[in-house]
Design an enzyme around this catalytic site. Structure first.
Site: not given
Ligand code: NAP
Length: 252
Positions: A144, A157
């Site tokens: 991140s 986080y």
């Molecule tokens: P998201 O749409 O909230 O997706 C997160 C994913 O993780 C979903 O598939 C979620 O499943 C899964 N997850 C969460 N808790 C879980 C658990 N206990 N067991 C199994 N699966 C679980 O967010 P995203 O933005 O795509 O995030 C993906 C990654 O990128 C994360 O590591 C996040 O920290 C990182 N990230 C995101 C951003 C951003 O700007 N969006 C920036 C930097 C880093 P559910 O749908 O069931 O909750």
């Protein structure tokens, strides 16, 4: 000339692939030729459809990554159903927002367990399988901007994602000799569920957009190129990096 980005014949595990960045990366890996194991706690119907449209095989493994219990099943089923395990993308993650002064142990543990502890032990299990198979492999951790910066109101986080950058380096150091590349991608600000609260906050949204040189939030498909690069032979001599894909955020 062979295409160094070709993933034909490779099997990739992507965690949290039902939505957001995990979906974007899973589809990109399938388009590059990999078969996919999609791991998560919500059924990834849309991603299954998108992977099928590429003509690649897809297998779903339902698992709550808040604990280490499903790890053996994830590795075993992937190998049984898809014939191997060459690439692991540790994408699943959560965020909890509160002032540090009020932050609870529950919100600390929930984030650290999935973002850091499961990421480490799933990587360890995948590396054991890759070492036993003797063909090397690729592990990609999702970091991140808060691997580089402090952020605000997200202490667990920031701790977890700063930890992801460090773990990426140590695992690269230890496993490079086995032909395993461990690297990370640091997404900037992407429009997903994870950032829904920021997008909805008019003031924060304007502030964020104002400092992204690209002038827009990232789309999940923007991560595809970096994910394919770090999964492919094109990155065979790339070890322990955290690659920002951020529209220029860190350059400001
Ligand atoms: P998201 O749409 O909230 O997706 C997160 C994913 O993780 C979903 O598939 C979620 O499943 C899964 N997850 C969460 N808790 C879980 C658990 N206990 N067991 C199994 N699966 C679980 O967010 P995203 O933005 O795509 O995030 C993906 C990654 O990128 C994360 O590591 C996040 O920290 C990182 N990230 C995101 C951003 C951003 O700007 N969006 C920036 C930097 C880093 P559910 O749908 O069931 O909750």
């Amino acid at each position: 000339m062979t295409n160094p980005f070709d993933l034909a014949g490779k099997v990739a595990v992507v965690t949290g692939a039902n939505t957001g960045l995990g979906q974007g990366m899973a589809v990109a890996l399938a388009e590059a030729g990999a078969d996919l194991a999609l791991v998560g706690r919500s059924a990834p119907e849309e991603t299954v459809e998108l992977v099928k449209q590429t003509g690649r095989k897809v297998h779903v493994i339902m698992a709550d990554l808040g604990s280490l219990d499903p790890i053996d099943k994830i590795i075993g089923e992937t190998k049984e159903e898809l014939g191997g395990l060459d690439i692991l993308v540790n994408n699943a993650g959560i965020i909890k927002r509160n002032d540090s002064i009020d932050f609870t142990e529950e919100d600390w543990d929930a984030v650290m367990d999935i973002n850091l502890k499961t990421l480490f032990f799933l990587s360890q299990a995948a590396a054991k399988s890759m070492i036993a198979a003797g063909k090397g492999g690729k592990i990609i951790n999702i970091a991140s901007m808060l691997s580089y910066q402090g952020g605000i109101r997200v202490p667990s986080y920031t701790a977890s994602k700063s930890g992801v950058m460090g773990l990426t380096r140590i695992l690269a150091n230890e496993w490079a000799a086995h032909g395993i590349n461990v690297n990370a991608i640091a997404p900037g600000y992407f429009a997903t569920n994870n950032t829904a609260a920021l997008q909805a906050d008019e003031q924060r949204n304007t502030e964020i957009l104002g400092r992204i040189p690209a002038g827009r939030w990232g789309k999940p498909s923007d991560l595809g190129g970096a994910a394919v690069f770090l999964s492919s032979a094109a990155s065979d001599y790339v070890q322990g990096i955290t690659l920002p894909v951020d529209g220029g955020w860190l350059a400001r």
